[in-house]
Scaffold this active site. Sequence first.
Site, mmCIF file in Angstrom:
data_model
loop_
_atom_site.group_PDB
_atom_site.id
_atom_site.type_symbol
_atom_site.label_atom_id
_atom_site.label_comp_id
_atom_site.label_asym_id
_atom_site.label_seq_id
_atom_site.Cartn_x
_atom_site.Cartn_y
_atom_site.Cartn_z
ATOM 1 N N HIS A 30 -26.944 -57.570 -29.779
ATOM 2 C CA HIS A 30 -26.191 -57.259 -28.560
ATOM 3 C C HIS A 30 -26.626 -55.916 -27.974
ATOM 4 C CE1 HIS A 30 -22.577 -60.061 -29.586
ATOM 5 N NE2 HIS A 30 -23.538 -60.680 -28.971
ATOM 6 N N CYS A 90 -38.786 -67.457 -21.809
ATOM 7 C CA CYS A 90 -37.511 -66.964 -21.279
ATOM 8 C C CYS A 90 -36.719 -66.173 -22.311
ATOM 9 C CB CYS A 90 -36.653 -68.119 -20.751
ATOM 10 S SG CYS A 90 -36.142 -69.304 -22.013
#
Length: 570
Positions: free
Chosen positions: A203, A501
Amino acid sequence: MTTDARPGSDPGAHPQAELSGTPVVAGVTAGPAVHVITDVSPEAVARFGDGGFATDEEALAAYDDAVAFVAETFTEKAGIAHGAAAEVLTASAGLVRDKGLRSAVVKALGSGGGPVAAVHAAVDQFVTLFTNMGGLMAERATDLRDIERRLVARLVGEPAPGVPTPLVPSVLVASDLAPSDTSGLDPDQVVALVTERGGPTSHTAIIARQLGIPCVVGVASATSVVEGEYLLVDGSAGTIVRGADPAEARALVEASRAERAALEAWTGPAATADGVPLQLLANVADGASSLRASDEPVDGVGLFRTELCFLDRAEEPAVEEQADIYAAVLNPFRDRGHVVVRTLDAGSDKPIAFATHEGEENPALGVRGLRLSFGNPGLMERQLDAIALAAERTGADAWVMAPMVATVAEAQDFAGLVRSRGLKAGVMVEVPSAALLAHQMLEVVDFLSIGTNDLTQYTLAADRMATDLAHLTDPWQPAVLQLIAITAHAGVEAGKPVGVCGEAAADPLLATALVGMGVTSLSMAARAVRGVGSQLARVTMDACEAAAEAALSARDPRAGREAVRRVLAG
């Protein structure tokens, strides 16, 4: 490494010492160290004791009040955050309200000790559970500990722990950072992030990229840095110099700032120095992030994460409502490139109430992504109907891809469903089998998109959140690059697009090697596009191919980075 600063010493006066970790966001910056406030005051907890509640019901009511406050705090932060920050904060709000956590608190209250002890026992139980599950679920351990601290702070009447407000631009140093710590950072005041834990897809790493803050993770002994100690952080090399000379540091920082300003000045279109056109695309989560991305020099959207629109939904939205949500993402790009819509990648670390299977022993290797449709085909069909309806309404060029595809038969069945609705069909290459079968995959689909985060995790059999394994969960790993090269080569032979991606696409240095392998598009956080575009504009396709060869020949990630730098410098 030499000596460390001692508490109370002049932060810049001791001999220099260098720490190293995994580079995440490029840039050189410097400033005094500031630590995250991670714990609630022990004195306050001791004063609170068991809370003095007459019954367990009263203690549970106090817990419920704390849950409501903490969850609302997360929700408010999510409302003003963007992209990945908003996504993880919304997920954290749901985790605070989790019924299983509350049930564990109820059980612990029966053993005495009051609500603080009950929260600690309940969180311990779930941290152990998630850690043993491994994979992406292990990432929740950091989130749970953050939630525990916030609940306890609310119960005992103390301020919530978190990031202090620096008096001067500073380097934030922590063992680890929860989404609530990173989401509201001011890049003007927090000039760099250094964490002891975490990997390149944590994160912290994802949000640092979004904010454009130089970042190094997985730094051993980072927390030994003394508050106020002057640090020079190189987010490209992954190094932190302790006790750096401020004058020398300023010169390096200014040079880096000038280079980054030049990168930010890039406006496209994407091409190599010798004019070979490329596609740089944006990763988006909803209509708002799509609209913001349309202000950047991007050629479209390479990844629309549809599942992030539904993390807080108990029931599946109807086709019409889904179409409205998707249309808001498609509309900003109706006359500009294409939008790649990923079908629900629910499961593992992104549970969705109306889709995810509960109680899986290893959800990262379980029923997630495309596999959810095996037992619930209507879920996929309704989503595809909604995507087709949104494309018809907006006139946008919508491509659709499925996550977690492992076999050619799965790819063929999915492509049939997509094409029957008049849309272009593709699959994500996240499972190593998909990369190894890329040539056959491209016989049945129109394009491939490589998700480097999961491909790296599954290739190296390493939990991407395990700090001790951060050296394995690096997209520069030779085995991962070999699988990317196989996939890209298949695309060249088939004459079909192959994109990347995952977070690797946002690394300007690695981008040159990916293009040299034959990758035709790179999709990333919109904030990272200018840096990647500027880097590619400086190099020829021959240089990109040489960079690819150097990266593929390297024995480890560090050697790969150094080899590509040498090629591009020559």
